[in-house]
Design a protein around this motif. Structure first.
Motif, mmCIF file in Angstrom:
data_model
loop_
_atom_site.group_PDB
_atom_site.id
_atom_site.type_symbol
_atom_site.label_atom_id
_atom_site.label_comp_id
_atom_site.label_asym_id
_atom_site.label_seq_id
_atom_site.Cartn_x
_atom_site.Cartn_y
_atom_site.Cartn_z
ATOM 1 N N GLY A 89 0.640 -1.468 0.386
ATOM 2 C CA GLY A 89 0.152 -0.295 0.094
ATOM 3 C C GLY A 89 0.748 1.265 -0.485
ATOM 4 O O GLY A 89 2.127 1.274 0.431
ATOM 5 N N HIS A 90 0.189 2.338 -0.231
ATOM 6 C CA HIS A 90 1.020 3.676 -0.103
ATOM 7 C C HIS A 90 0.094 4.771 -1.177
ATOM 8 O O HIS A 90 -0.534 4.531 -1.238
ATOM 9 N N PHE A 91 0.543 5.862 -0.595
ATOM 10 C CA PHE A 91 0.313 7.424 -1.070
ATOM 11 C C PHE A 91 1.108 7.023 -2.064
ATOM 12 O O PHE A 91 2.074 6.734 -2.770
ATOM 13 N N HIS A 92 0.577 7.825 -3.740
ATOM 14 C CA HIS A 92 1.709 8.312 -4.454
ATOM 15 C C HIS A 92 2.031 9.763 -4.113
ATOM 16 O O HIS A 92 1.747 10.396 -3.381
ATOM 17 N N THR A 93 3.641 9.846 -4.267
ATOM 18 C CA THR A 93 4.469 11.179 -4.830
ATOM 19 C C THR A 93 3.889 11.948 -4.971
ATOM 20 O O THR A 93 3.994 13.514 -4.151
ATOM 21 N N ALA A 98 -4.567 9.723 -9.478
ATOM 22 C CA ALA A 98 -5.785 9.240 -9.002
ATOM 23 C C ALA A 98 -5.485 8.128 -9.445
ATOM 24 O O ALA A 98 -3.844 7.698 -10.150
ATOM 25 N N GLU A 99 -6.059 6.907 -9.692
ATOM 26 C CA GLU A 99 -6.110 5.688 -9.536
ATOM 27 C C GLU A 99 -6.813 4.703 -10.452
ATOM 28 O O GLU A 99 -8.253 5.276 -9.759
ATOM 29 N N ILE A 100 -6.973 3.937 -11.573
ATOM 30 C CA ILE A 100 -8.189 3.309 -11.519
ATOM 31 C C ILE A 100 -8.083 1.717 -11.883
ATOM 32 O O ILE A 100 -6.723 1.037 -11.960
ATOM 33 N N TYR A 101 -9.038 1.191 -11.221
ATOM 34 C CA TYR A 101 -8.675 -0.356 -11.082
ATOM 35 C C TYR A 101 -9.758 -0.993 -11.565
ATOM 36 O O TYR A 101 -10.820 -0.470 -11.305
ATOM 37 N N VAL A 102 -9.198 -2.061 -12.244
ATOM 38 C CA VAL A 102 -10.875 -3.153 -12.616
ATOM 39 C C VAL A 102 -10.381 -4.396 -12.137
ATOM 40 O O VAL A 102 -9.423 -5.218 -11.990
ATOM 41 N N ALA A 137 -4.706 7.040 0.303
ATOM 42 C CA ALA A 137 -3.517 6.227 -0.161
ATOM 43 C C ALA A 137 -3.799 4.584 -0.708
ATOM 44 O O ALA A 137 -5.665 4.784 -0.431
ATOM 45 N N HIS A 138 -3.597 3.563 -0.570
ATOM 46 C CA HIS A 138 -4.648 2.127 -1.446
ATOM 47 C C HIS A 138 -3.638 1.505 -1.477
ATOM 48 O O HIS A 138 -2.404 1.132 -1.316
ATOM 49 N N ARG A 139 -4.192 0.052 -0.370
ATOM 50 C CA ARG A 139 -4.024 -1.343 -0.517
ATOM 51 C C ARG A 139 -5.282 -1.860 -0.849
ATOM 52 O O ARG A 139 -6.088 -2.344 -0.452
ATOM 53 N N GLY A 159 4.658 8.635 -9.433
ATOM 54 C CA GLY A 159 5.612 7.706 -8.416
ATOM 55 C C GLY A 159 4.979 7.245 -7.283
ATOM 56 O O GLY A 159 3.944 7.350 -6.672
ATOM 57 N N HIS A 160 5.406 6.644 -6.237
ATOM 58 C CA HIS A 160 4.971 6.341 -5.199
ATOM 59 C C HIS A 160 6.200 6.275 -3.591
ATOM 60 O O HIS A 160 7.083 6.201 -3.858
ATOM 61 N N ASP A 161 4.885 6.965 -2.919
ATOM 62 C CA ASP A 161 4.822 6.798 -1.056
ATOM 63 C C ASP A 161 5.306 5.763 -0.447
ATOM 64 O O ASP A 161 3.889 5.946 -0.075
HETATM 65 ZN ZN ZN Z 1 -1.277 3.676 -6.828
#
Ligand code: ZN
Ligand code: PAN
Length: 198
Positions: A89-93, A98-102, A137-139, A159-161
């Motif tokens: 899991g992470h925040f984006h830097t 945003a992000e999209i998941y299917v 943030a997402h996990r 980026g990934h934090d």
């Molecule tokens: Zn992400």
């Protein structure tokens, strides 16, 4: 600027492994130290071998605004103590991305939170699309008996934090209670926040 040609790939292979990809990331139990709340269960499991918890197949694109980084994430089924296998899991830097998941297969939950402490949990089932707005943030957590498989896409410059989550975890944990997933408070999250407030 170099203009790429459009391209396609297939997700027909068993387990939705893409027909082309550039990186195959494998995350094992040793890379999740400190993430599971039952540290005794974690240490017992880590001592038995470096079990594979999840994998990511990435299509490489330039890390630039305008591009979309995308691929397939596969979280295997299992638990560490009463907590299901999950991604770091992470925040984006660049927080405002945003992000999209299917969800393609399996059953799980996406655990999300903002820097302000707002949180959300959405169930992932095959056919469901999840939009993770900027700043969340997402996990992904696999609560089922089979692989949890998702397609994801996010901006090239995101980026990934990982550090913020490594330090305090997510506000909520997904644990098995009587064989069913339940959302509970993460005690460690509260402790850290109190320390930060001192
Ligand atoms: Zn992400
Ligand atoms: C996904 C994740 C992937 C693995 O591509 O990177 O599911 O999770 P961790 O990166 O938290 O280990 C994504 O959200 N990219 O931004």
């Amino acid at each position: 600027m170099m203009t790429d040609r459009p391209f396609t790939f297939e997700l027909n292979a068993p387990g939705f492994v893409p027909s082309r990809y550039d990186n195959h990331i494998r995350r094992t139990i040793s890379s999740m130290r400190g993430q599971y709340h039952d540290t005794a269960a974690y240490e017992a499991m880590a001592a038995e071998g470096d079990a594979l918890l999840y994998e990511v197949y990435e299509l490489a694109r330039p890390h630039e605004a305008g591009e979309l980084l995308h691929g397939i994430s596969i979280v295997h089924p299992g638990r560490v103590g009463d907590e299901y296998y999950m991604t770091k899991g992470h925040f984006h830097t660049v927080l405002e991305t945003a992000e999209i998941y299917v969800c393609l297969s399996g059953q799980g939950m996406m655990v999300m939170e903002t820097p302000e402490g707002d949180w959300a949990v959405e169930a992932l089932v095959a056919g469901r699309v999840l939009y993770v707005p900027p700043c969340w943030a997402h996990r992904s957590v696999n609560t089922g008996d089979d692989d949890l498989i998702t397609f994801f896409a996010y901006p090239g410059h995101a980026g990934h934090d990982y550090g913020t989550i490594e330090q305090q975890g997510f506000r909520k944990l997904i644990v098995a209670r009587d064989g069913r997933p339940e959302i509970v408070d993460n005690p460690r999250w509260g402790e850290k926040i109190m320390r930060n407030d001192e």
